[in-house]
Design a protein around this motif. Structure first.
Motif, PDB file in Angstrom:
ATOM      1  N   PHE A   1       0.849  -1.191   0.000  1.00  0.00           N
ATOM      2  CA  PHE A   1       0.000   0.000   0.000  1.00  0.00           C
ATOM      3  C   PHE A   1       0.884   1.241   0.000  1.00  0.00           C
ATOM      4  CE2 PHE A   1      -3.206  -2.898   1.755  1.00  0.00           C
ATOM      5  CZ  PHE A   1      -4.325  -2.500   1.045  1.00  0.00           C
ATOM      6  N   GLN A   2       1.157   1.763  -1.149  1.00  0.00           N
ATOM      7  CA  GLN A   2       1.996   2.950  -1.211  1.00  0.00           C
ATOM      8  C   GLN A   2       1.206   4.124  -1.749  1.00  0.00           C
ATOM      9  OE1 GLN A   2       5.743   3.302  -0.502  1.00  0.00           O
ATOM     10  NE2 GLN A   2       4.790   1.861   0.903  1.00  0.00           N
ATOM     11  N   LEU A   3       1.559   5.290  -1.214  1.00  0.00           N
ATOM     12  CA  LEU A   3       0.862   6.496  -1.664  1.00  0.00           C
ATOM     13  C   LEU A   3       1.516   7.027  -2.926  1.00  0.00           C
ATOM     14  CD1 LEU A   3      -1.093   8.900  -1.112  1.00  0.00           C
ATOM     15  CD2 LEU A   3       0.731   9.915   0.242  1.00  0.00           C
ATOM     16  N   SER A   4       2.843   6.868  -3.020  1.00  0.00           N
ATOM     17  CA  SER A   4       3.712   7.502  -4.009  1.00  0.00           C
ATOM     18  C   SER A   4       3.435   9.000  -4.103  1.00  0.00           C
ATOM     19  CB  SER A   4       3.691   6.829  -5.382  1.00  0.00           C
ATOM     20  OG  SER A   4       2.412   6.388  -5.720  1.00  0.00           O
ATOM     21  N   GLN A   5       2.287   9.388  -4.592  1.00  0.00           N
ATOM     22  CA  GLN A   5       2.023  10.816  -4.745  1.00  0.00           C
ATOM     23  C   GLN A   5       0.561  11.075  -4.464  1.00  0.00           C
ATOM     24  OE1 GLN A   5       3.424  12.084  -8.556  1.00  0.00           O
ATOM     25  NE2 GLN A   5       2.848  14.197  -8.129  1.00  0.00           N
ATOM     26  N   ARG A   6       0.282  12.221  -3.829  1.00  0.00           N
ATOM     27  CA  ARG A   6      -1.105  12.537  -3.513  1.00  0.00           C
ATOM     28  C   ARG A   6      -1.829  13.020  -4.767  1.00  0.00           C
ATOM     29  NH1 ARG A   6      -5.673  11.833  -2.055  1.00  0.00           N
ATOM     30  NH2 ARG A   6      -6.921  13.461  -1.097  1.00  0.00           N
ATOM     31  N   GLU A   7      -2.870  12.274  -5.143  1.00  0.00           N
ATOM     32  CA  GLU A   7      -3.672  12.671  -6.306  1.00  0.00           C
ATOM     33  C   GLU A   7      -5.136  12.415  -6.015  1.00  0.00           C
ATOM     34  OE1 GLU A   7      -2.292  11.238 -10.287  1.00  0.00           O
ATOM     35  OE2 GLU A   7      -0.563  10.580  -9.114  1.00  0.00           O
ATOM     36  N   TYR A   8      -5.979  13.220  -6.623  1.00  0.00           N
ATOM     37  CA  TYR A   8      -7.419  12.968  -6.471  1.00  0.00           C
ATOM     38  C   TYR A   8      -8.109  13.332  -7.778  1.00  0.00           C
ATOM     39  CZ  TYR A   8      -6.494  17.705  -4.645  1.00  0.00           C
ATOM     40  OH  TYR A   8      -6.020  18.970  -4.443  1.00  0.00           O
ATOM     41  N   ASN A   9      -9.424  13.146  -7.773  1.00  0.00           N
ATOM     42  CA  ASN A   9     -10.205  13.452  -9.006  1.00  0.00           C
ATOM     43  C   ASN A   9      -9.742  12.693 -10.238  1.00  0.00           C
ATOM     44  OD1 ASN A   9     -11.983  15.204  -7.771  1.00  0.00           O
ATOM     45  ND2 ASN A   9     -10.719  16.982  -8.204  1.00  0.00           N
TER      46      ASN A   9
ATOM     47  N   GLU B   1     -10.616   0.724 -11.453  1.00  0.00           N
ATOM     48  CA  GLU B   1     -10.861   0.827 -12.885  1.00  0.00           C
ATOM     49  C   GLU B   1      -9.684   1.552 -13.488  1.00  0.00           C
ATOM     50  OE1 GLU B   1     -14.714   2.494 -13.825  1.00  0.00           O
ATOM     51  OE2 GLU B   1     -15.553   1.284 -12.209  1.00  0.00           O
ATOM     52  N   LEU B   2      -9.682   1.650 -14.776  1.00  0.00           N
ATOM     53  CA  LEU B   2      -8.563   2.317 -15.418  1.00  0.00           C
ATOM     54  C   LEU B   2      -8.374   3.718 -14.843  1.00  0.00           C
ATOM     55  CD1 LEU B   2      -6.467   1.830 -17.645  1.00  0.00           C
ATOM     56  CD2 LEU B   2      -8.007   3.038 -19.207  1.00  0.00           C
ATOM     57  N   GLY B   3      -7.256   3.940 -14.194  1.00  0.00           N
ATOM     58  CA  GLY B   3      -6.925   5.280 -13.692  1.00  0.00           C
ATOM     59  C   GLY B   3      -7.653   5.694 -12.428  1.00  0.00           C
ATOM     60  N   SER B   4      -8.494   4.858 -11.884  1.00  0.00           N
ATOM     61  CA  SER B   4      -9.146   5.254 -10.645  1.00  0.00           C
ATOM     62  C   SER B   4      -9.306   4.062  -9.716  1.00  0.00           C
ATOM     63  CB  SER B   4     -10.507   5.896 -10.926  1.00  0.00           C
ATOM     64  OG  SER B   4     -11.526   4.937 -10.924  1.00  0.00           O
ATOM     65  N   CYS B   5      -9.282   4.387  -8.432  1.00  0.00           N
ATOM     66  CA  CYS B   5      -9.417   3.346  -7.431  1.00  0.00           C
ATOM     67  C   CYS B   5     -10.281   3.910  -6.316  1.00  0.00           C
ATOM     68  CB  CYS B   5      -8.036   2.969  -6.906  1.00  0.00           C
ATOM     69  SG  CYS B   5      -8.107   1.832  -5.520  1.00  0.00           S
ATOM     70  N   LEU B   6     -11.384   3.268  -6.033  1.00  0.00           N
ATOM     71  CA  LEU B   6     -12.294   3.795  -5.020  1.00  0.00           C
ATOM     72  C   LEU B   6     -12.698   2.695  -4.054  1.00  0.00           C
ATOM     73  CD1 LEU B   6     -14.516   5.801  -7.473  1.00  0.00           C
ATOM     74  CD2 LEU B   6     -13.163   6.820  -5.636  1.00  0.00           C
TER      75      LEU B   6
END
Lengths: 182, 331
Positions: free
Chosen positions: B177-185, B266-271
């Motif tokens: 479980f890595q954050l690497s970089q904070r991204e949203y939206n 899904e492609l490019g998103s994780c919820l």
């Protein structure tokens, strides 16, 4: 021009005369003047109190239920009071602690009726939970005391900040407690 | 009076005599929810309700927070309070217009926010992690906070600190479980989606806290007013995210209470999926109910109530001129 005497300003405001700076004093402000000056200042700014506060809930309930069939609400602009069916002004309080503030609140109503509406009435302070009622009459001495209080109230509410918090034995049950001490 | 209820299923929320009833769409059993101790409802599913319910919630001063598509916060229905205070709003605006006053408040929020981030890093520093360099960076950022700085620089300092702080997540959390970089939206991976979900809950709770006072939620000091959503809530939420959202995240992930089956990728998103959200909100609500001895109130208060106190403190400062001291975790 110097500021007019607070009592004159209050009377002019109550009579609807044109006043540069209206000055209003509610019954509860008179009570707070004797209980806690900081609370008076908060009240003058319409600071919302915690309506879920146990003491507030209890007081409201006692007020709403006591003698509900025998009294009538009379709204007179800056004050709102209750008249008993025998014509006396009644002020209902849940307990007889802090009697002087309650007496002065009632005295203020009687003074206001006398000075603004030219109606002379007697008052009764009621503690229904203790089955107690005490008559309150507007003596010359009480009239003076009311007018002195109005001056004192004016002085406090004219300040741009409230008097500093001061720990009192009844702070714990005050609706402003957390706001005051946080 | 301070319980939050989260509704994840689809259905209808309605008044039933003097209580609330949830009627699920799938024909499941009707649920009765005690309103007496409710602070707010968080609606995550598709819920029908009518004006009768609104009046009832209004009488009982209970808020509704609505979460929409992909569980983004989409709005609140707040009880109309008995009193509103024009004076409070006037003073709020005055403090905003007075750039010195605004900077002073913005600096206080950044100071509290960095302090609370630092507390988390210090906590994990001794526990098999070497986070000294991050602590140093946070301290350096804290030292730059000054009430003379323009607000955009204060925002920049907060952002720098938060970036350093988020690097500690990669150390604190297991390698899968890595954050690497904070991204949203949308959030691209598990940790980002947990941060986003947690922050939205902190945010909504701050909305409730602010609305319990007569403060206007759109007039803010660190964030630009009305910039996005209720900006005053963004200001206050910054103080509470490390204490509430981030600690819940660390706990759940490190104890394997959340795993990859709790997400929809899904492609490019994780919820978070429904089970993930349920696990998270349960832990989050437990955290809100935790209590701590308050230094000046002389009693224990819940973490949730700390947000209410923060709104009180700000309001008191604006009305009385007494100093505003931001929430800084003291335990």
């Amino acid at each position: 021009m110097t500021a007019a005497d607070p009592v004159d300003r209050l009377l002019a405001t109550a009579r609807g005369e044109p006043v540069d700076e209206p000055f209003r004093v509610t019954g509860v402000m008179v009570q707070y003047y004797y209980v806690c000056e900081r609370e008076l200042w908060f009240e003058s700014r319409n600071l919302e109190i915690d309506r879920e506060n146990a003491t507030v809930v209890r007081g409201t309930r006692v007020d709403e239920t006591a003698y509900s069939d025998k009294r009538e609400n009379l709204n007179l602009g800056m004050i709102s009071l209750d008249l008993l069916d025998d014509g006396r002004v009644v002020e209902v309080k849940p307990s007889s602690t802090l009697t002087e503030p309650a007496e002065m609140q009632l005295s203020y109503y009687l003074w206001y009726l006398d000075r603004v509406a030219d109606i002379q009435r007697d008052g009764v302070l009621a503690h229904p939970r203790e089955r107690k009622r005490e008559p309150v009459v507007l003596t010359a001495e009480r009239k003076d005391k009311v007018e002195t209080a109005i001056g004192g109230i004016h002085e406090i509410v004219s300040q741009s900040s409230p008097p500093p918090a001061e720990e009192k034995p009844f702070c714990d049950s005050c609706a402003y407690h957390d706001f005051c001490w946080c | 009076m301070d319980r939050n209820y989260h509704v994840f299923s689809d259905g209808r929320l309605e008044r039933s005599d003097d209580t609330l009833r949830l009627v699920p769409d799938d024909g499941g059993e009707k649920q009765y929810i005690p309103i007496e101790n409710a602070e707010a409802f968080f609606l995550h599913g598709q819920i029908d309700f009518n004006t009768r319910l609104m009046s009832f919630l209004n009488d009982r001063t209970v808020a509704l927070h609505v979460f929409g598509w992909e569980d983004y916060y989409s709005g609140s229905v707040m009880p109309k309070r008995g009193q509103t205070s024009g004076k409070t709003v006037v003073n709020q605006v005055r403090a905003y217009e007075d750039s010195q006053h605004r900077r002073q408040l913005a600096a206080a929020i950044v100071r509290g926010s960095i302090h609370n981030m630092r507390t988390n890093v210090v906590y994990y520093n001794g526990r098999d992690h070497d986070l000294d360099d991050i602590i140093e960076e946070l301290e350096a950022a804290a030292a730059r906070v000054d009430k003379e700085l323009p607000v955009d620089e204060l925002l920049g300092t907060e952002a720098t600190a938060r970036k350093a702080y988020y690097r500690s997540f990669n150390e604190i959390l297991p390698s899968e479980f890595q954050l690497s970089q904070r991204e949203y939206n949308p959030p691209p991976n598990e940790i980002n989606s947990l941060i986003s979900f947690g922050n939205s809950l902190v945010y909504a709770n701050c909305v409730s806290a602010i609305r319990a006072t007569a403060l206007d939620p759109t007039i803010s000091y660190l964030h630009e007013p009305g910039e996005r959503r209720y900006s005053l809530s963004l200001d206050l939420a910054d103080l509470f995210k490390p204490v509430l959202a981030d600690r819940v995240l660390f706990r759940l992930v490190n104890r394997n209470q959340i795993s990859d089956t709790d997400f929809e990728t899904e492609l490019g998103s994780c919820l978070l999926n429904e089970s993930g959200r349920k696990t998270y909100t349960k832990a989050f609500e437990e955290t809100l109910e935790r209590t701590v001895e308050h230094p000046t109130l002389n009693r224990k208060v819940s973490y949730q109530y700390l947000m209410r106190l923060e709104a009180y403190k700000l309001k008191k400062h604006l009305l009385t001129g007494e100093e505003y001291d931001p929430f800084q975790r003291w335990w």
